[in-house]
Design an enzyme around this catalytic site. Structure first.
Site, PDB file in Angstrom:
ATOM      1  N   GLU A 180       0.697  -1.229  -0.094  1.00 23.64           N
ATOM      2  CA  GLU A 180       0.051  -0.032  -0.103  1.00 23.64           C
ATOM      3  C   GLU A 180       0.894   1.306  -0.018  1.00 23.64           C
ATOM      4  O   GLU A 180       0.786   2.084   0.997  1.00 23.64           O
ATOM      5  CB  GLU A 180      -0.880   0.115   1.223  1.00 23.64           C
ATOM      6  CG  GLU A 180      -1.984  -1.188   1.244  1.00 23.64           C
ATOM      7  CD  GLU A 180      -2.897  -1.027   2.498  1.00 23.64           C
ATOM      8  OE1 GLU A 180      -2.859  -0.209   3.420  1.00 23.64           O
ATOM      9  OE2 GLU A 180      -3.656  -2.277   2.540  1.00 23.64           O
ATOM     10  N   GLU A 210      -6.723 -10.743  -1.046  1.00 25.62           N
ATOM     11  CA  GLU A 210      -7.657 -10.356  -0.146  1.00 25.62           C
ATOM     12  C   GLU A 210      -9.217 -10.199  -0.410  1.00 25.62           C
ATOM     13  O   GLU A 210      -9.614  -9.188  -0.178  1.00 25.62           O
ATOM     14  CB  GLU A 210      -7.161  -9.219   0.634  1.00 25.62           C
ATOM     15  CG  GLU A 210      -5.555  -9.116   1.136  1.00 25.62           C
ATOM     16  CD  GLU A 210      -5.112  -7.863   1.971  1.00 25.62           C
ATOM     17  OE1 GLU A 210      -5.955  -7.095   2.279  1.00 25.62           O
ATOM     18  OE2 GLU A 210      -4.102  -7.801   2.073  1.00 25.62           O
TER      19      GLU A 210
HETATM   20  O1  9MR Z   1      -7.757  -7.884   8.564  1.00 24.16           O
HETATM   21  C1  9MR Z   1      -7.136  -7.159   9.244  1.00 24.16           C
HETATM   22  C2  9MR Z   1      -7.742  -6.483  10.619  1.00 24.16           C
HETATM   23  O2  9MR Z   1      -7.978  -7.442  11.298  1.00 24.16           O
HETATM   24  C3  9MR Z   1      -7.291  -5.508  11.244  1.00 24.16           C
HETATM   25  O3  9MR Z   1      -7.669  -4.804  12.086  1.00 24.16           O
HETATM   26  C4  9MR Z   1      -6.637  -4.198   9.841  1.00 24.16           C
HETATM   27  C5  9MR Z   1      -5.896  -3.002  10.437  1.00 24.16           C
HETATM   28  O4  9MR Z   1      -5.113  -2.580   9.601  1.00 24.16           O
HETATM   29  O5  9MR Z   1      -5.913  -5.087   8.879  1.00 24.16           O
HETATM   30  C6  9MR Z   1      -6.613  -5.971   8.216  1.00 24.16           C
HETATM   31  O6  9MR Z   1      -5.883  -6.430   7.230  1.00 24.16           O
HETATM   32  C7  9MR Z   1      -5.624  -5.386   6.075  1.00 24.16           C
HETATM   33  C8  9MR Z   1      -4.519  -6.043   5.545  1.00 24.16           C
HETATM   34  O7  9MR Z   1      -3.532  -6.102   6.286  1.00 24.16           O
HETATM   35  C9  9MR Z   1      -4.114  -5.144   4.114  1.00 24.16           C
HETATM   36  N1  9MR Z   1      -5.225  -4.988   3.321  1.00 24.16           N
HETATM   37  C10 9MR Z   1      -6.227  -4.385   4.040  1.00 24.16           C
HETATM   38  C11 9MR Z   1      -6.791  -5.232   5.130  1.00 24.16           C
HETATM   39  C12 9MR Z   1      -8.042  -5.075   5.666  1.00 24.16           C
HETATM   40  O8  9MR Z   1      -7.955  -3.794   6.491  1.00 24.16           O
END
Ligand code: 9MR
Length: 657
Positions: free
Chosen positions: A329, A444
């Site tokens: 990102e 994802e």
């Molecule tokens: O699924 C993850 C969630 O439990 C966390 O709270 C969140 C915090 O940033 O991150 C989520 O995973 C992210 C992933 O690492 C990167 N792409 C976006 C995902 C969804 O936010």
């Protein structure tokens, strides 16, 4: 009635329909959870910012126990979520230990039917240098939601231990998913099928069975992110200001599960603006330290990546970590580099701040290439990559890394909604990235439907269309190597309000699952992975520079942003009647395409649909969003409105667009 309520009723109706596949109601002594903490925290995690680790200093059974420390309040402790259900009775058994003298309590936390948080003591035991047993039964109220349990002390902030936790009760989940042909076999000819999971999502027998049955790839949801891996005290203790200390405490449970069950792992993530502690960027690894120089940060980055790889090799020599998201990102939707700044919650990046440009990306890939296991593929991962400006910025950056031999693939996160993007726009991105000749993984995937609820016709169609686009691209020669869903059930998804996944909260199979399954004819199920005939991409074409790639684009029909705008001009639906001077319509609210008096993401989706000719805006809606006064919706306008929604611009900026 809210859409959420409708979705809940629908799910409830589904549960009734599926009643024959639920385990018998009499199975009240089923062991639902059994934690000895031998390999990690067994799904228990910090409650209120404590440290929660598996420790072999003191234990009851086996050789380890759960150690809870770093508490500043008595309610802080270790929690377990996603197990208990409303209206059910459970038996709890656990052993607790405090070196000092403490009452250690197991507490139930839930939200009641009126939306209030409730905290109820389940049971407690006194310990003063000896193990004590908590043994209790508890009825979870029928109106409870967001249920979790946690260990705390009745008072004080002393450290304590927990071991040999058993929870028994009535298992009320569906097992029908286990009767399906494994999705990983259905797709064996195409690519790996994966899920993301946090420890609390894989701490029940059903979730473990489901993951083992359907998935051959797993991405730890949070546990390999820098904030889970970096250890501040250890980093400070290293004393040289450049060697961070790392630990796999948070990830161990998940990695062990994968190792034991031969599930390959997507490592996620080494370098990211988010979920990375600020002290990592500061002198002395201190939260109050000054920002370090680029030179120091580069050394830290190298040492961090080396330490993670070394730890993984040392603890999990037999685990198949088949790829790593090296960097995540970095780009914004308009194609610019994420802004430098100290507030990740405001989308700012310490990396951009310290380096002043995007050179940290190449550094991270250089070190990952140097230290990763041989054969581990290195990925750049991002979201919204189908937005042309962002897609092209990533394409160019990755092309440069490819030329230097530093990267193996691009991850498309794919957090989608039924309204946006459509499969065609998504496909254009796959086509464009495929021109690089690298691997592509959908890392994802989830598709929300906030409006119509779980398994709406739109959601089923969207899953069908998007996954079909992925399959079609694979057949056309794109090197797509994994399709990963972000989570397991709608109940525990990070976007559960939008019911975005393939399984319901009770693990029953959604129609979205059926849609994904049905895309592969049964005659192909179980076949071995095939290399499909690829379109000829020469080495020079695959590593084209920006201007050259535009040429290829033109001849090979992959659209650049300007080309898609052209299509927009011919395809975008004109407003039925253009207002004449005298009957000119006034703006009711700038940016409001849905005419509900507010401006939010649904407006952006509506404009994008209109841009693609899939929706016709009313005259009033058009006037509200026509920032450049050309009497048609276009993507510049939807982007500008998106920036306004996320706080990057003001209403005045929209008016003076
Ligand atoms: O699924 C993850 C969630 O439990 C966390 O709270 C969140 C915090 O940033 O991150 C989520 O995973 C992210 C992933 O690492 C990167 N792409 C976006 C995902 C969804 O936010």
């Amino acid at each position: 009635m809210t859409f959420k309520k409708i979705a809940e009723l629908f799910t409830a109706a589904m549960m009734v329909a599926n009643a024959s596949t639920l385990l018998p109601a009499s199975a009240e002594d089923t062991v639902l959870h059994n934690a000895g903490f031998e390999n990690g925290t067994d799904g228990w995690s910090s409650f209120g910012g404590t440290s929660v680790v598996s420790s072999n200093a003191i234990f009851h059974g086996g050789e380890s126990a759960l150690f809870i420390s770093g508490r500043s309040d008595s309610w802080q402790g270790a929690a377990l979520s996603s197990l208990l259900q409303a209206g059910k009775t459970y038996q709890f058994d656990a052993w607790v230990f405090s070196q000092t003298s403490d009452t250690i309590q197991l507490t139930l936390k839930y939200t009641d039917g009126s939306g209030n948080a409730q905290y109820k003591g389940i049971g407690s035991a006194d310990s003063a240098g000896a193990w004590a047993e908590i043994n209790a039964s508890y009825d979870v109220p029928a109106d409870a939601t967001d249920i979790l349990i946690y260990f705390q002390t009745a008072s004080g902030t002393n450290d304590f231990y927990v071991d040999d936790v058993t929870i028994k009760g009535e298992a009320s989940w569906s097992t029908e998913a286990l009767d399906k042909t494994p999705l990983k076999d259905v797709y064996a000819k195409y690519f790996k099928i994966g899920c993301a999971a946090t420890p609390s999502e894989i701490n029940t027998p059903i979730s473990q069975d489901l993951v083992k049955h359907h998935f051959n790839s797993l991405t730890p949801g949070n546990e390999l992110k820098p904030d889970a891996v970096l250890n501040q005290a250890g980093s400070q203790a290293n004393g040289d200001n450049v060697t961070p200390a790392v630990s796999l405490d948070a990830a161990r449970y998940t990695l062990k599960f994968c190792e034991e069950n031969h599930i390959s792992v997507r490592g996620h993530v080494l370098c990211w603006y988010s979920q990375t502690p600020d002290w990592f960027f500061k002198e002395g690894f201190r939260s109050d330290g000054a920002l370090v120089s680029k030179e120091i940060m580069n050394q830290r980055l190298e040492n961090y990546i080396k330490a993670v790889m070394d730890k993984m090799a040392e603890e999990f020599p037999n685990l198949d970590v088949y790829c790593w998201d090296v960097v995540n990102e970095c780009y914004l939707d308009d194609g610019s580099l994420r802004k430098g700044g100290t507030d990740p919650n405001n989308q700012e990046s310490y990396w951009s701040l310290i380096y002043g440009d995007n050179s940290y990306i190449e550094s991270a890939f250089t070190y990952a290439r140097k230290y990763a296991f041989e054969g581990t593929k290195l990925f750049y991962n991002d979201f919204n990559e189908y937005i042309p400006a962002k897609r092209d910025a990533i394409y160019n950056m990755v092309a440069d890394l490819k030329e230097k031999g530093l990267i193996d693939g691009i991850g498309m996160q794919s957090h989608l909604d039924v309204g946006y993007p459509d499969a065609n726009l998504y496909k254009q991105c796959l086509e464009k990235f495929n021109q690089l000749g690298l691997e592509i993984q959908v890392t994802e995937l989830d598709i929300t439907d906030y409006k119509n609820g779980a398994d709406s016709a739109q959601q089923v169609q969207a899953y069908h269309d998007i996954v079909n686009a992925i399959i079609e691209q694979k057949k056309a020669g794109a090197n797509i190597t994994a399709l990963v869903f972000w989570g397991i059930t709608d109940g525990t998804s990070w976007r559960s309000d939008g019911s975005p996944l393939l399984f319901n909260a009770d693990y029953s199979v959604k129609k979205t699952y059926e849609a994904v399954e049905s895309l592969i004819p049964e005659s192909e199920w179980g076949q071995t992975e095939t290399e499909f005939e690829t379109e000829e991409i020469t080495e020079t074409e695959a590593t084209e520079t920006e201007s050259e790639s535009e040429e290829i684009t033109e001849t090979e029909a992959t659209e650049t942003e300007s080309e898609s705008e052209e299509i927009t001009e011919t395809e975008a639906t004109e407003p039925e009647e253009k207002p004449t001077e005298s009957e000119a319509v006034e703006i009711t609210k700038i940016g409001d395409a849905t005419l509900d008096g507010t401006v939010n993401i649904v407006d952006v989706i509506s404009i994008n649909k209109a841009v693609l000719g899939k929706e016709t805006l009313s005259q009033q809606a058009l006037v509200n969003i026509d920032l450049n006064h050309n009497n048609k919706p276009d993507s510049d306008e939807s982007l500008a409105i998106l920036k306004y929604i996320v706080g990057l611009s003001s209403e005045d900026d929209l008016a003076n667009f």
